[in-house]
Design a protein around this motif. Structure first.
Motif, PDB file in Angstrom:
ATOM      1  N   SER A 214      42.013  44.075  38.310  1.00 18.75           N
ATOM      2  CA  SER A 214      41.481  45.427  38.493  1.00 18.75           C
ATOM      3  C   SER A 214      41.936  45.981  39.836  1.00 18.75           C
ATOM      4  O   SER A 214      42.049  45.244  40.823  1.00 18.75           O
ATOM      5  N   HIS A 215      42.195  47.275  39.849  1.00 20.53           N
ATOM      6  CA  HIS A 215      42.539  47.938  41.102  1.00 20.53           C
ATOM      7  C   HIS A 215      41.269  48.237  41.884  1.00 20.53           C
ATOM      8  O   HIS A 215      40.299  48.754  41.334  1.00 20.53           O
ATOM      9  N   TYR A 216      41.251  47.868  43.174  1.00 25.30           N
ATOM     10  CA  TYR A 216      40.067  48.156  43.984  1.00 25.30           C
ATOM     11  C   TYR A 216      40.276  49.370  44.888  1.00 25.30           C
ATOM     12  O   TYR A 216      39.500  50.304  44.881  1.00 25.30           O
ATOM     13  N   GLU A 217      41.371  49.358  45.671  1.00 28.72           N
ATOM     14  CA  GLU A 217      41.590  50.476  46.585  1.00 28.72           C
ATOM     15  C   GLU A 217      43.054  50.531  46.991  1.00 28.72           C
ATOM     16  O   GLU A 217      43.726  49.496  47.075  1.00 28.72           O
ATOM     17  N   THR A 218      43.523  51.743  47.245  1.00 30.90           N
ATOM     18  CA  THR A 218      44.875  51.962  47.766  1.00 30.90           C
ATOM     19  C   THR A 218      44.794  52.943  48.928  1.00 30.90           C
ATOM     20  O   THR A 218      44.077  53.936  48.846  1.00 30.90           O
ATOM     21  N   ARG A 219      45.523  52.652  49.980  1.00 32.33           N
ATOM     22  CA  ARG A 219      45.649  53.569  51.107  1.00 32.33           C
ATOM     23  C   ARG A 219      47.116  53.949  51.281  1.00 32.33           C
ATOM     24  O   ARG A 219      48.011  53.116  51.084  1.00 32.33           O
ATOM     25  N   THR A 220      47.343  55.182  51.635  1.00 30.74           N
ATOM     26  CA  THR A 220      48.691  55.630  51.979  1.00 30.74           C
ATOM     27  C   THR A 220      48.818  55.642  53.485  1.00 30.74           C
ATOM     28  O   THR A 220      48.025  56.277  54.176  1.00 30.74           O
ATOM     29  N   LEU A 221      49.811  54.917  53.993  1.00 32.84           N
ATOM     30  CA  LEU A 221      50.024  54.800  55.435  1.00 32.84           C
ATOM     31  C   LEU A 221      51.396  55.352  55.793  1.00 32.84           C
ATOM     32  O   LEU A 221      52.373  55.140  55.066  1.00 32.84           O
ATOM     33  N   ARG A 222      51.456  56.042  56.902  1.00 30.60           N
ATOM     34  CA  ARG A 222      52.726  56.565  57.414  1.00 30.60           C
ATOM     35  C   ARG A 222      52.921  56.057  58.830  1.00 30.60           C
ATOM     36  O   ARG A 222      51.999  56.133  59.659  1.00 30.60           O
ATOM     37  N   ARG A 223      54.120  55.536  59.100  1.00 21.52           N
ATOM     38  CA  ARG A 223      54.375  54.962  60.418  1.00 21.52           C
ATOM     39  C   ARG A 223      55.742  55.368  60.944  1.00 21.52           C
ATOM     40  O   ARG A 223      56.684  55.594  60.183  1.00 21.52           O
TER      41      ARG A 223
ATOM     42  N   VAL B 195      56.766  55.302  54.783  1.00 23.78           N
ATOM     43  CA  VAL B 195      55.493  55.595  54.143  1.00 23.78           C
ATOM     44  C   VAL B 195      55.249  54.480  53.140  1.00 23.78           C
ATOM     45  O   VAL B 195      56.191  53.936  52.553  1.00 23.78           O
ATOM     46  N   MET B 196      53.995  54.114  52.959  1.00 22.78           N
ATOM     47  CA  MET B 196      53.723  52.961  52.100  1.00 22.78           C
ATOM     48  C   MET B 196      52.390  53.111  51.385  1.00 22.78           C
ATOM     49  O   MET B 196      51.479  53.800  51.848  1.00 22.78           O
ATOM     50  N   HIS B 197      52.286  52.427  50.258  1.00 22.13           N
ATOM     51  CA  HIS B 197      51.022  52.259  49.557  1.00 22.13           C
ATOM     52  C   HIS B 197      50.558  50.828  49.806  1.00 22.13           C
ATOM     53  O   HIS B 197      51.249  49.872  49.448  1.00 22.13           O
ATOM     54  N   ALA B 198      49.392  50.668  50.415  1.00 22.96           N
ATOM     55  CA  ALA B 198      48.768  49.355  50.603  1.00 22.96           C
ATOM     56  C   ALA B 198      47.619  49.250  49.614  1.00 22.96           C
ATOM     57  O   ALA B 198      46.684  50.047  49.663  1.00 22.96           O
ATOM     58  N   SER B 199      47.694  48.279  48.708  1.00 19.23           N
ATOM     59  CA  SER B 199      46.734  48.208  47.607  1.00 19.23           C
ATOM     60  C   SER B 199      46.083  46.837  47.523  1.00 19.23           C
ATOM     61  O   SER B 199      46.701  45.809  47.826  1.00 19.23           O
ATOM     62  N   LEU B 200      44.836  46.842  47.067  1.00 18.35           N
ATOM     63  CA  LEU B 200      44.076  45.609  46.848  1.00 18.35           C
ATOM     64  C   LEU B 200      43.733  45.512  45.367  1.00 18.35           C
ATOM     65  O   LEU B 200      43.182  46.450  44.779  1.00 18.35           O
ATOM     66  N   TYR B 201      44.075  44.369  44.749  1.00 15.38           N
ATOM     67  CA  TYR B 201      43.780  44.112  43.344  1.00 15.38           C
ATOM     68  C   TYR B 201      42.930  42.849  43.245  1.00 15.38           C
ATOM     69  O   TYR B 201      43.197  41.853  43.926  1.00 15.38           O
ATOM     70  N   ILE B 202      41.912  42.892  42.379  1.00 15.52           N
ATOM     71  CA  ILE B 202      40.921  41.823  42.331  1.00 15.52           C
ATOM     72  C   ILE B 202      40.787  41.275  40.908  1.00 15.52           C
ATOM     73  O   ILE B 202      41.137  41.953  39.945  1.00 15.52           O
ATOM     74  N   PRO B 203      40.283  40.039  40.771  1.00 17.80           N
ATOM     75  CA  PRO B 203      40.263  39.394  39.444  1.00 17.80           C
ATOM     76  C   PRO B 203      39.388  40.090  38.419  1.00 17.80           C
ATOM     77  O   PRO B 203      39.647  39.991  37.216  1.00 17.80           O
ATOM     78  N   GLU B 204      38.323  40.762  38.859  1.00 17.88           N
ATOM     79  CA  GLU B 204      37.436  41.463  37.926  1.00 17.88           C
ATOM     80  C   GLU B 204      36.842  42.674  38.629  1.00 17.88           C
ATOM     81  O   GLU B 204      36.797  42.725  39.863  1.00 17.88           O
ATOM     82  N   PRO B 205      36.399  43.669  37.896  1.00 18.69           N
ATOM     83  CA  PRO B 205      35.865  44.875  38.533  1.00 18.69           C
ATOM     84  C   PRO B 205      34.694  44.573  39.456  1.00 18.69           C
ATOM     85  O   PRO B 205      33.887  43.683  39.185  1.00 18.69           O
TER      86      PRO B 205
END
Length: 388
Positions: free
Chosen positions: A197-206, A309-319
């Motif tokens: 499951s997708h938990y959160e994504t942040r867009t970062l620019r550096r 620019v990047m997408h940093a995402s966290l994915y987890i085993p279950e919602p």
């Protein structure tokens, strides 16, 4: 990762721990500073690596239901990725065929959105189905006989495999992700990422080159110095492994709990729970397995060689359905971001500025940084550049 591969990886890490060693290259590697600041090379990278090469733009978890979609402009082309009514993933240029307006503006970093049965252009109201077909033209009599079969959205090649969503930004030429992954195919198939499951994504620019961002994750040499008060205590020394798989690479970093496995039979080893596994998936994705969850970093070049620019995402085993679970994953997301935002990336921006000073014409990667050298060799080979 298959259990046999986990056991093999653990044996290698135990050997390194016992001998005080780690994976090493045959020789140091001198990487040209131009890699990070040359505008001509940056343009070549964008054309070849970010247009023609298939890229991982998302995960199965980002499009859980038919009608869910996300957009991505970071390749230099406006891309719309949507799960169709048949459950298959489609990718199109996010451009209305009437006057070129964007149909969808929600970005992956903002979460998936419900598209319903169609996308409607915000300019003149032309409507397109989830399969890209032109469904309706407002005031159709004013346009004569519009051939709807040839005025649908421009399709891009897209494949969903092993929980990843791959897209070729440059067109609809078919590709096979398994051919791209090569010997890593079965390894990724064993993770079961399609169930995550997708938990959160942040867009970062550096203000740093995209390859410098990738390099942040490809060596443990800096951990005892830069991260001595943050993640260093969570890692069992610098006894990292490295294995190359074509243009991809895998680095494994042992955690303190790995030592306890020595007291149990190999058939019972859960190596992944006690190991951070870093995959560099060519050209621009870093996947980090963190014991019980996964983080991805999808990195793209910015408007100049000095930007990314990047997408940093966290994915987890279950919602995460409870407040307790949400607090747990919020802490993990905070650790994920704090380490790079407060320590790695500020130093990387400092380095990027230094590249323009003329202080050096190359960077020296030590034999103890094999993943970093392999990544840059792979980039050079893909671009047809002379060896460093």
């Amino acid at each position: 990762m298959e259990h046999a591969t986990q056991v093999e990886l653990a044996r290698t890490m135990f050997s390194y721990i016992d001998k005080g060693e780690q994976a090493r290259s045959v020789s140091p590697f001198a990487n040209p500073v131009r890699d990070y600041i040359c505008s001509g090379q940056a343009a070549h990278e964008r054309d070849l690596l970010f247009r023609e090469h298939p890229l991982i733009l998302g995960m199965t978890a980002d499009l859980p239901k038919p009608g869910d979609f996300f957009t991505n402009d970071f390749t230099g082309r406006p891309i719309l990725v949507v799960r169709g009514k048949d459950g298959k993933v489609n990718a199109f240029l996010n451009v209305c065929r009437h006057r070129g307006a964007k149909l969808a503006t929600a970005d992956l970093a903002q979460g998936c959105a419900r598209a319903g049965a169609s996308f409607t252009c915000p300019y003149h109201g032309w409507a397109y189905g989830l399969d890209g077909q032109l469904l309706g033209v407002r005031d159709a009599e004013a346009f004569g006989d519009v051939d709807r079969a040839t005025h649908g959205l421009r399709r891009l090649a897209a494949v969903e495999r092993h929980g990843f969503i791959w897209v070729r930004p440059g067109g609809d030429t078919p590709f096979d992700p398994d051919a791209i992954l090569g010997d890593l195919t079965s390894e990724f198939g064993a993770y079961g990422f399609e169930r995550y499951s997708h938990y959160e994504t942040r867009t970062l620019r550096r203000a740093m080159n995209w390859k410098l961002v990738i390099g942040t994750f490809l060596e443990g040499y800096h951990i005892k110095v830069l991260h001595r008060n943050t993640i260093a205590p969570l890692i069992l020394g610098a006894h990292t492994t490295f294995d190359a798989y074509g243009r991809h690479g895998r680095m494994a970093v042992p955690r303190p709990g790995l030592a306890a496995l020595r007291e149990t039979p190999e058939r019972d080893w859960d190596v992944l729970r006690h190991t951070a596994v870093v995959y560099a998936l060519f050209p621009n994705t870093v996947l980090v397995w963190q014991g019980d969850h996964m983080e991805t970093w999808r990195v793209f070049p910015g408007a100049s060689p000095d930007e990314s620019v990047m997408h940093a995402s966290l994915y987890i085993p279950e919602p995460a359905l409870t407040d307790k679970a949400k607090r747990h994953w919020d802490r993990n997301m905070k650790i994920l971001l704090d380490t790079v935002e407060q320590e790695d990336f500020p130093l990387g921006e400092n380095m990027q500025r230094g590249f323009h000073s003329g202080a050096q014409d190359h960077l020296l990667f030590g034999r103890n940084e094999p993943a970093l050298a392999h990544f840059h060799r792979s980039v050079h080979k893909a671009l047809g550049l002379p060896g460093a």
